[in-house]
Design an enzyme around this catalytic site. Structure first.
Site, PDB file in Angstrom:
ATOM      1  N   GLU A 127      -1.911   2.699  60.626  1.00 48.16           N
ATOM      2  CA  GLU A 127      -0.504   2.236  60.412  1.00 48.16           C
ATOM      3  C   GLU A 127      -0.063   2.688  61.677  1.00 48.16           C
ATOM      4  O   GLU A 127       0.384   3.802  61.844  1.00 48.16           O
ATOM      5  CB  GLU A 127       0.509   2.370  59.372  1.00 48.16           C
ATOM      6  CG  GLU A 127       1.838   1.713  59.619  1.00 48.16           C
ATOM      7  CD  GLU A 127       2.670   2.131  58.514  1.00 48.16           C
ATOM      8  OE1 GLU A 127       4.037   1.929  58.817  1.00 48.16           O
ATOM      9  OE2 GLU A 127       2.305   2.630  57.647  1.00 48.16           O
ATOM     10  N   LYS A 257      -0.857   8.324  37.219  1.00 45.03           N
ATOM     11  CA  LYS A 257      -1.090   7.485  38.558  1.00 45.03           C
ATOM     12  C   LYS A 257      -0.259   6.293  38.456  1.00 45.03           C
ATOM     13  O   LYS A 257      -0.502   5.207  38.760  1.00 45.03           O
ATOM     14  CB  LYS A 257      -2.386   6.999  38.959  1.00 45.03           C
ATOM     15  CG  LYS A 257      -3.394   8.172  39.218  1.00 45.03           C
ATOM     16  CD  LYS A 257      -4.850   7.667  39.201  1.00 45.03           C
ATOM     17  CE  LYS A 257      -5.593   8.995  39.415  1.00 45.03           C
ATOM     18  NZ  LYS A 257      -5.872  10.198  38.606  1.00 45.03           N
ATOM     19  N   ASP A 331      -6.291  13.357  45.264  1.00 39.91           N
ATOM     20  CA  ASP A 331      -6.544  12.330  44.672  1.00 39.91           C
ATOM     21  C   ASP A 331      -5.450  11.347  45.182  1.00 39.91           C
ATOM     22  O   ASP A 331      -4.223  11.114  44.715  1.00 39.91           O
ATOM     23  CB  ASP A 331      -6.363  12.525  43.116  1.00 39.91           C
ATOM     24  CG  ASP A 331      -6.729  11.349  42.407  1.00 39.91           C
ATOM     25  OD1 ASP A 331      -6.798   9.987  42.668  1.00 39.91           O
ATOM     26  OD2 ASP A 331      -7.073  11.490  41.113  1.00 39.91           O
ATOM     27  N   HIS A 422       8.138  -0.550  66.587  1.00 38.99           N
ATOM     28  CA  HIS A 422       6.861  -1.031  66.204  1.00 38.99           C
ATOM     29  C   HIS A 422       6.118  -1.865  67.276  1.00 38.99           C
ATOM     30  O   HIS A 422       4.953  -1.914  67.256  1.00 38.99           O
ATOM     31  CB  HIS A 422       6.957  -1.803  64.712  1.00 38.99           C
ATOM     32  CG  HIS A 422       6.792  -0.899  63.699  1.00 38.99           C
ATOM     33  ND1 HIS A 422       5.644  -0.872  62.968  1.00 38.99           N
ATOM     34  CD2 HIS A 422       7.654  -0.257  62.850  1.00 38.99           C
ATOM     35  CE1 HIS A 422       5.713   0.052  61.919  1.00 38.99           C
ATOM     36  NE2 HIS A 422       7.009   0.222  61.834  1.00 38.99           N
TER      37      HIS A 422
END
Length: 477
Positions: A127, A257, A331, A422
Site C-alpha cells: 500500500e 481470528k 499469524d 495518496h
C-alpha cells in the site's frame, strides 16, 4: 497432446509420490456417505513426496506442475534464498515465495516497560503512502517525547462447551469446575513447559455451559499450546463429572481470528495501550493542524463508528498490525482480533493534544511459529525482539507504531491532505513492466567474490561465482 492431457499424464506419473486418496467422509453413525460429486474429478492433484516433501526435486516438480496446469511461468515465485526445509511446520506443498515489499519506518522512541529507546520498524506492505505516513507520525511522536506503552493484561484462551440434560446440572458443573481449579490446572499444565492456567471463566445459556480457559503462554502466541492444554483439562473434567451429554473443544466463544465484544472486554493475547501528549506548537508545525481540530474530528468519527456498528473507533489500526505481522512471521489472520482497537483524544489543561490507542487483543510471538523463518527472524532482530523474553517488548513497539499511524492519518484528514498525499505517494495505476528474469539475490563470500543465488549451469540454484570486487571500497561506502 493437449495441455490438459499432459497434466493428467504427469499426475498419473507422480501418483507414486503422493499420499493415498482420502477415505470418503463418514457421518455420525460411521456409515460411508456416497454423495454424488458436483463435477467429474480429473484425478489431478498437487504432487508431493510421502517422505521429504521439502527437497529440491519435489519443489521443482510442483513449480513445473503449477506452470503447466495454469499456463503461466513462475519467473519470481520460484526463487528463494533459504532452504525449503526451514518452512516445514509453517507451509505445506512448498512451491516458492511471495515477495512483499519491505519498508523501514522510524526510528521511533518508545517509553515502555519492556521496550525503551529508539527502534526501526519493518513494515511489509503493498500500500503506497503507508510507510511514509507511519514515518511521519513517528517523528512527530519523537518530537513530543515518544510513545508511552503499557501492557495491561496477557492471556490466551480456548473455549470448550459442555451440554447437559438441563440448566440445573449445568450450574452444578460450574460449581464443580471452580472448586476443582487446582486439579484442572495441574492436568492442563502437564502438556507444556510454558503454559500456565490463570483462570477458567464460565458462561451459561440454556442447557450449555461455555468455559474460557485463560493461559499465560510465554513468548509464543500460544493458540496451539492452549488447545492441547485445554483438552487435557477437559478430559479430567469429563472423567470426574458425570452427566455431560456432549462436549466440544471449541465453542466459538474464544472467537479465534474474529473481532468480538468479549475479547474487547476480557482480552485475548496482550492488552496494550500506547499514549502521548503532543505539544500544540509541535502539532501545528509538523502536521499543520491544531489539537482542537483533531479532538473534534475524533468526536464526529466516534458517532460514525457507532452508526456503522464497527468494533473499533480507530482510523486504520489494522494497517500497522498487518504490515508488522507479515514482516515478522506472526499469524496474519490474528489481525482480525487486533484491529478492534480503541482510540481516544482530548485536550490537556495546557491545550496540548493527548492521544492514545488501546489494543485489547494483540496476539504476537517472538518465539515459535513463523518467527524463525529467515527474513521474519531478521525483521524481529532489527527491533531486538527475536527469541525468548522479548514478546512484551515487541507488543509495546507494535502499539507505538499503531499510535503513530493513528496520529498521522487523523492529521491528514483534518488538514485535508489525505487525498493529495495518496496522489503523491500511492498512485500506481499503470501495469509494471517487470523483467522476464528476476534480479537474483547477491552476496559476497570470504574471498571477495560476488555470489549469486540463482541457478547454475545445471539449473539447480547453487551459488555461482561472478568475480572479485574491491572490499575496501564496499566497506568505505
Amino acid at each position: 497432446m493437449s495441455v490438459t492431457g499432459r497434466i493428467i499424464e504427469r499426475a498419473v506419473q507422480l501418483n507414486a509420490l503422493t499420499t493415498p486418496p482420502r477415505v470418503p467422509p463418514r457421518n455420525g453413525h460411521g456409515a460411508a456417505e456416497a454423495a454424488a460429486p458436483a463435477y467429474t474429478p480429473t484425478g489431478v492433484r498437487v504432487p508431493r513426496f510421502r517422505g521429504d516433501d521439502y527437497c529440491s526435486e519435489i519443489v521443482s516438480t510442483r513449480q513445473t506442475f503449477v506452470e503447466e496446469y495454469a499456463g503461466t511461468t513462475l519467473h519470481h515465485v520460484r526463487w528463494h534464498s533459504f532452504d525449503p526445509h526451514l518452512a516445514s511446520g509453517n507451509c505445506e506443498h512448498f512451491t516458492g515465495v511471495a515477495q512483499i515489499p519491505l519498508g523501514i519506518a522510524g526510528p521511533m522512541h518508545i517509553e515502555g516497560e519492556h521496550a525503551r529507546g529508539d527502534f526501526l520498524v519493518p513494515l511489509a506492505t503493498t500500500e503506497g503512502t503507508l510507510v511514509a505516513s507511519y514515518n511521519r507520525g513517528m517523528h512527530t511522536l519523537n518530537a513530543s517525547g515518544g510513545a508511552r506503552c503499557t501492557i495491561m493484561e496477557d492471556a490466551m484462551q480456548r473455549a470448550p462447551v459442555f451440554v447437559f440434560a438441563d440448566a440445573r446440572r449445568g450450574r452444578e458443573f460450574i460449581e464443580f469446575v471452580h472448586a476443582n481449579f487446582p486439579q484442572v490446572a495441574q492436568m492442563a499444565e502437564t502438556t507444556s513447559n510454558v503454559a500456565r492456567l490463570l483462570e477458567i471463566e464460565a458462561y451459561s445459556a440454556n442447557r450449555m455451559v461455555y468455559l474460557r480457559f485463560d493461559f499465560h503462554t510465554g513468548d509464543a502466541a500460544g493458540q496451539n499450546m492452549v488447545t492441547k492444554a485445554t483438552y487435557a483439562g477437559c478430559k479430567w473434567l469429563l472423567r470426574h463429572f458425570p452427566g455431560v451429554e456432549r462436549f466440544y473443544l471449541e465453542s466459538n466463544l474464544a472467537t479465534d481470528k474474529k473481532p468480538s465484544r468479549i475479547n474487547t472486554l476480557r482480552t485475548r493475547g496482550k492488552r496494550v495501550t500506547a499514549e502521548a501528549v503532543i505539544p500544540r506548537d509541535v502539532l501545528h508545525q509538523r502536521m499543520r493542524v491544531w489539537p482542537e481540530q483533531i479532538v473534534y474530528h475524533n468526536q464526529v468519527a466516534n458517532v460514525g463508528a457507532l452508526l456503522s456498528g464497527a468494533m473499533s473507533n480507530g482510523l486504520h489500526c489494522a494497517n500497522a498490525i498487518a504490515a508488522m505481522f507479515i514482516a515478522t512471521g506472526q499469524d496474519v489472520a490474528n489481525v482480525a482480533e487486533a484491529s478492534a482497537a480503541l482510540a481516544h483524544t482530548e485536550l490537556t489543561t495546557g491545550d496540548d493534544l493527548y492521544i492514545s490507542v488501546t489494543i485489547p487483543s494483540l496476539i504476537v510471538a517472538t518465539f515459535g511459529g513463523g518467527t524463525a523463518l529467515p527474513t521474519q527472524r531478521e525483521c524481529l532482530e532489527v527491533m531486538g525482539c527475536f527469541g525468548r523474553g522479548k514478546v512484551r517488548k515487541f507488543a509495546e513497539i507494535v502499539a507505538g507504531t499503531v499510535l503513530a499511524g493513528e496520529l498521522s492519518l487523523a492529521c491528514a484528514i483534518s488538514s485535508h491532505e489525505w487525498v493529495s498525499s495518496h496522489e503523491r505517494y500511492g498512485r500506481n495505476r499503470d501495469e509494471k513492466k517487470a523483467p522476464t528474469q528476476p534480479r537474483l539475490p547477491v552476496g559476497v563470500n570470504g574471498h571477495g567474490h560476488v555470489i549469486s543465488n540463482g541457478p547454475n549451469a545445471n539449473g539447480h540454484g547453487a551459488g555461482v561465482q561472478v568475480g572479485p570486487i574491491d572490499l575496501t571500497m564496499q566497506q568505505g561506502r
